[in-house]
Enzyme design. Sequence first.
Site, PDB file in Angstrom:
ATOM      1  N   GLU A  71       2.288   1.597  -3.418  1.00 49.61           N
ATOM      2  CA  GLU A  71       1.125   1.974  -4.355  1.00 49.61           C
ATOM      3  C   GLU A  71       0.789   3.594  -4.089  1.00 49.61           C
ATOM      4  OE1 GLU A  71      -3.272   0.276  -5.307  1.00 49.61           O
ATOM      5  OE2 GLU A  71      -2.879   0.862  -3.177  1.00 49.61           O
ATOM      6  N   SER A  89      14.911  15.590   2.138  1.00 47.72           N
ATOM      7  CA  SER A  89      15.883  14.718   2.516  1.00 47.72           C
ATOM      8  C   SER A  89      15.262  13.397   3.227  1.00 47.72           C
ATOM      9  CB  SER A  89      16.880  15.549   3.405  1.00 47.72           C
ATOM     10  OG  SER A  89      17.808  14.788   4.130  1.00 47.72           O
ATOM     11  N   ARG A 132       0.762  -1.349  -0.154  1.00 50.18           N
ATOM     12  CA  ARG A 132      -0.145  -0.027  -0.084  1.00 50.18           C
ATOM     13  C   ARG A 132       0.788   1.187  -0.077  1.00 50.18           C
ATOM     14  NH1 ARG A 132      -3.421  -3.434  -0.498  1.00 50.18           N
ATOM     15  NH2 ARG A 132      -3.339  -2.819  -2.760  1.00 50.18           N
TER      16      ARG A 132
END
Length: 146
Positions: free
Chosen positions: A90, A113, A87
């Site tokens: 995704e 960063s 997830r």
Amino acid sequence: MDKLEMHHLIMAAKARKGLSWDDLANAVGKAPVWLASVCYGMNSAPLEVATHLCEVLELDDQVAATLTAFPVKGWDKSIPQDPLIYRLYEVVGVYGPPLKDVIQEKFGDGIMSAIDFSMHVERIEDPKGDRVLLTLNGKFLPYRSW
């Protein structure tokens, strides 16, 4: 001892003692996500943190020494199979380009960063189902011209 063996020893000791990442982080005075990343071998700990963690987990000096060793930063480049990790993969796949545009509109051309960085996880109670709040806090590093 390599980082993988260190990780297995730490995870076994953590389970044996019934401790959470929050418990361990509070014991050594660090953030849970950072401490977990050290124990997974993706970061290194200062000697005093490594020593204290090993005291809490009743692990030897060899584990402490490995905790302080500089890691090789890298991970499996295949698509994650774990549902939670997938997830997150995704989210970056779907929202990465739009998020990059929004960040660059606000800050200019550069990056966030992951070195001068912190991350926190919070549980937000909700009657429709509890929610996960991830906070990523990274210093903006502008690209420079020369």
